[in-house]
Design a protein around this motif. Structure first.
Motif, PDB file in Angstrom:
ATOM      1  N   GLU A   5       0.879  -1.019   0.109  1.00 28.57           N
ATOM      2  CA  GLU A   5       0.216   0.108  -0.019  1.00 28.57           C
ATOM      3  C   GLU A   5       0.819   1.250  -0.112  1.00 28.57           C
ATOM      4  O   GLU A   5       1.922   1.559   0.664  1.00 28.57           O
ATOM      5  CB  GLU A   5      -0.895   0.202   1.340  1.00 28.57           C
ATOM      6  N   THR A   7       0.549   4.683   1.237  1.00 20.88           N
ATOM      7  CA  THR A   7      -0.269   5.020   2.298  1.00 20.88           C
ATOM      8  C   THR A   7      -0.467   6.576   2.079  1.00 20.88           C
ATOM      9  O   THR A   7      -1.655   7.078   2.240  1.00 20.88           O
ATOM     10  CB  THR A   7       0.518   4.914   3.779  1.00 20.88           C
ATOM     11  N   THR A  10      -3.269   6.532  -0.380  1.00 19.97           N
ATOM     12  CA  THR A  10      -4.560   6.046   0.189  1.00 19.97           C
ATOM     13  C   THR A  10      -5.113   7.220   1.016  1.00 19.97           C
ATOM     14  O   THR A  10      -6.323   7.448   1.074  1.00 19.97           O
ATOM     15  CB  THR A  10      -4.455   4.847   1.092  1.00 19.97           C
TER      16      THR A  10
END
Length: 64
Positions: A5, A7, A10
């Protein structure tokens, strides 16, 4: 390591989603509605040279 991921991305997507929801809510309240039905969140990749992601929220403002 591959995958995982990102971050920062996100977090920015989450902020954009919350902003889209706040805008649709404000618009509905301004119209005199007290609810929104059929909410649809969509993402679109509109960037060609630089990655730009658009998040839109649509729905029907109603009084219940």
């Amino acid at each position: 390591m591959l995958g995982g991921e990102v971050t920062a991305f996100t977090e920015e997507m989450e902020k954009a989603r919350l902003e889209a929801m706040a805008r649709i809510k404000a618009k509905a309240l301004n119209m005199g509605a007290n609810a929104i039905v059929g909410v649809d969140l969509e993402t679109s990749d509109i960037g060609r040279e630089a990655p730009i992601v658009l998040i839109s929220a649509t729905g029907t403002a109603v009084i219940i």
